[in-house]
Design an enzyme around this catalytic site. Sequence first.
Site, PDB file in Angstrom:
ATOM      1  CD  GLU A  25      37.673  31.698  31.875  1.00  0.00           C
ATOM      2  OE1 GLU A  25      38.131  32.521  32.868  1.00  0.00           O
ATOM      3  OE2 GLU A  25      38.370  31.512  30.858  1.00  0.00           O
ATOM      4  CG  HIS A 183      39.755  36.617  29.951  1.00  0.00           C
ATOM      5  ND1 HIS A 183      40.784  35.926  30.199  1.00  0.00           N
ATOM      6  CD2 HIS A 183      40.083  37.897  29.732  1.00  0.00           C
ATOM      7  CE1 HIS A 183      41.716  36.856  30.175  1.00  0.00           C
ATOM      8  NE2 HIS A 183      41.450  38.083  29.827  1.00  0.00           N
ATOM      9  CG  ASP A 188      40.405  32.268  26.943  1.00  0.00           C
ATOM     10  OD1 ASP A 188      40.316  32.919  26.076  1.00  0.00           O
ATOM     11  OD2 ASP A 188      40.394  32.455  28.161  1.00  0.00           O
TER      12      ASP A 188
END
EC number: 3.1.13.-
Length: 221
Positions: A25, A183, A188
Site C-alpha cells: 500500500e 486495501h 489483500d
Amino acid sequence: MSDGQARDLMAQRFRGFLPVVVDLETGGFNAQRDALLEIAAVTLTMDAQGNLMPDDTHAFHVRPFEGANIEQAALDFTGIDLDSPLRQQVALSEHDALGEIFKPVRKAIKANQCTRAILVGHNAAFDQGFLNAAVERNGIKRNPFHPFSCFDTATLGGLVYGQTVLARACRAAGIEFDNASAHSARYDTERTAELFCAMVNRYKNLGGWDLALKEQGMDED
C-alpha cells in the site's frame, strides 16, 4: 508423496523459482517519489498431493521515507491513518521492513530447494516497481526476488475466470472477499495468495500440468 518429494516438485514447478505473494500500500502511483506505507508477503508451500497452498504471512506498517510524497486520495482509498498511535508505534523504516520480509523469503527459498523468489501480485507490475524502488533507495544488495519476472493474478484471473478485479476473481474462485477489509496489505496479500493457489491447482486438477510435462518430454512415463 513424501515431504521431500513435495519440496522437489515445488523446486521443479516454476523452474527453480519460489512464488511469494506480495502486496504494497502506497502514497500514490510513482514508485520513485511516493511513500511505501504497508508491505505484506505470503510464502507458499506444496502438500503431499502436489497442491499449492499459502504458508506464512508477514506484514508490516512502513514509515514514509524522508521527503516522500503522500497523496490524500491514496490515504482515502486505503483508509490508512498516518497519525494512528498504533501505527506510529509499530511502523518500521523501509530498510527494516524490507529486511523483515526478505528474511523469511530467503528461508523459504532454501527450504523448498529453490534458487530465487518470484513475485506474485494483483497487478504485479505496480508492486514490483515499488519494491524494486525501495530496494534501490535503501542500498539493499541482496534482493531475493527476480528483478522483473512476476506472476500477475489480474491477468491469470482474466484467463481462468474472466475476472480481473481481485474481489470478483476471488468470488469466482469460491474465495470469500470482504470489501470492508480490502486495501490492507495483509488482507489483500492473503486473498491474492488463495486466488493464485486456486488457479494453479485448478490447472493441475484439469490435467494441464501433466499435459505440459508430457509435451516437454518430462513426464515420468
